[in-house]
Scaffold this active site. Structure first.
Site, PDB file in Angstrom:
ATOM      1  N   ARG A  13      47.911  47.475  41.918  1.00 29.58           N
ATOM      2  CA  ARG A  13      47.994  47.278  40.463  1.00 29.58           C
ATOM      3  C   ARG A  13      46.777  46.497  39.975  1.00 29.58           C
ATOM      4  O   ARG A  13      45.802  47.062  39.518  1.00 29.58           O
ATOM      5  CB  ARG A  13      49.317  46.593  40.088  1.00 29.58           C
ATOM      6  CG  ARG A  13      49.719  46.805  38.607  1.00 29.58           C
ATOM      7  CD  ARG A  13      49.001  45.928  37.610  1.00 29.58           C
ATOM      8  NE  ARG A  13      49.292  44.504  37.785  1.00 29.58           N
ATOM      9  CZ  ARG A  13      48.805  43.562  36.996  1.00 29.58           C
ATOM     10  NH1 ARG A  13      48.010  43.869  35.982  1.00 29.58           N
ATOM     11  NH2 ARG A  13      49.068  42.289  37.232  1.00 29.58           N
ATOM     12  N   CYS A 242      41.025  41.963  35.241  1.00 30.13           N
ATOM     13  CA  CYS A 242      41.718  42.445  34.051  1.00 30.13           C
ATOM     14  C   CYS A 242      40.746  43.140  33.102  1.00 30.13           C
ATOM     15  O   CYS A 242      39.764  42.527  32.671  1.00 30.13           O
ATOM     16  CB  CYS A 242      42.400  41.291  33.324  1.00 30.13           C
ATOM     17  SG  CYS A 242      43.199  41.776  31.780  1.00 30.13           S
ATOM     18  N   ASN A 251      40.706  39.530  42.347  1.00 28.97           N
ATOM     19  CA  ASN A 251      41.800  38.668  42.770  1.00 28.97           C
ATOM     20  C   ASN A 251      41.377  37.847  43.987  1.00 28.97           C
ATOM     21  O   ASN A 251      40.373  38.142  44.631  1.00 28.97           O
ATOM     22  CB  ASN A 251      43.004  39.523  43.166  1.00 28.97           C
ATOM     23  CG  ASN A 251      43.643  40.223  41.991  1.00 28.97           C
ATOM     24  OD1 ASN A 251      44.515  39.682  41.333  1.00 28.97           O
ATOM     25  ND2 ASN A 251      43.210  41.441  41.721  1.00 28.97           N
TER      26      ASN A 251
END
Length: 309
Positions: A13, A242, A251
């Site tokens: 994701r 993002c 991340n």
């Protein structure tokens, strides 16, 4: 001593969403099954975000339909509205991460509504998730800084964490969306969230979602664990970011987090398998590997058991 916190890998994701590339469903299924087989306790596998805005998430529901109930029991899907929960539940999702931003400016850019509007809709999201026999997390993005408004007042985070409209959530996710927080900030906020009395036990976990933009990903995650977080998020090779947060980069690397926390299931052979997975995936995507552990594992220090031979 091994860390009591667990890793949730978010490669499929948050890891993929900034790449602009759609991985075939079969490839995503392969990644899910490899990660679960290696022992990764939980995964975030996709998002109900509009596919025209976040193309890599376009086949999320196809992935869901290809997984078994046992695999879905360990998998989370990002949602932002009650309608998202409804559609995902109909496809078989049982773990929902209901996400909105603490900062109004970012929530409007990311979801198209105010923070208050998202919070006001949460009871409906909880009701739908529970009716489907599922769990739902309260996920607070931009919990430390906003790309548009700057620093976020911790009191704003704590007010949402204590709001009765968030009752029914299994967990709370505190996200350093931009990776601009430092360990002192992270520890203080996680401890304050735990002190509200609602969060921090096994049934209502605190999850820390960090980014490594400023090199503090692992340090922030360890600080969060020390302050009461039971779960930390990471992605293979530090992939991600993002698309609606200027300045957000990858991340915190799953490999780095595992090397730092050393859960019982994590061994040198596990690291070697994860490094191989991330190297293949990043090569497919044309993305750099940001994991320092992966880099170290390919060193010539052959007397160290974690080096891949």
């Amino acid at each position: 001593m091994n860390s009591p916190a667990i890793l949730r890998d978010v490669t499929l994701r948050d890891g993929l969403q900034l790449t602009g590339k759609v991985l075939p469903t079969e490839r995503k299924v392969e990644i899910v099954r490899e990660l679960l087989a290696l022992g990764v306790p939980e995964l975030e596998i996709g998002s109900m975000a509009r596919p025209d805005l976040v193309p890599p998430m376009a086949n999320t529901l196809e992935l869901v339909s290809a997984l078994t109930p046992a695999e879905l029991e360990r998998s989370w899907v990002w949602v932002a509205t009650p309608r998202h929960v409804e559609k995902a539940a109909a496809a078989g999702v049982r773990n929902f991460q209901y996400c909105f931003s603490v900062s109004d400016a970012h929530n409007k850019a990311n979801i198209g509504r105010t923070t208050e509007d998202s919070l006001a809709a949460m009871p409906d999201a909880v009701r739908i998730a529970r009716a489907a026999g599922g769990r739902i997390q309260l996920c607070l993005a931009t919990a430390f800084t906003c790309p548009f408004d700057g620093p976020v007042d911790p009191a704003r985070v704590l007010a949402i964490a204590a709001d009765p409209r968030a009752e029914g959530s299994s967990d709370i996710v505190i996200a350093d969306t931009l990776g601009q927080a430092h360990p002192g900030q992270v520890g203080a906020l996680i401890a304050s969230v735990a002190a509200t009395g609602r969060w921090g036990d096994p049934a209502h976990r605190i999850v820390f979602h960090g980014h490594d933009t400023w090199g503090m990903g692992v340090a922030n995650s360890l600080s969060a664990i020390a302050a009461g977080a039971g779960v930390v998020d990471g992605s293979l090779g530090g992939l991600g970011g993002c698309p609606f947060a200027p300045g957000a980069s990858g991340n915190t690397s799953s490999e780095d987090l595992l090397f730092a926390t050393r859960p019982d299931w994590f061994e040198p052979r596990t690291l070697a398998a994860l490094v191989g997975m991330s190297e293949r995936l990043l090569a497919e995507l044309g993305e750099p590997n940001r994991s320092r552990t992966a880099e170290g594992s390919r060193s010539k220090a052959e007397a160290f058991e974690w080096v891949i031979r």
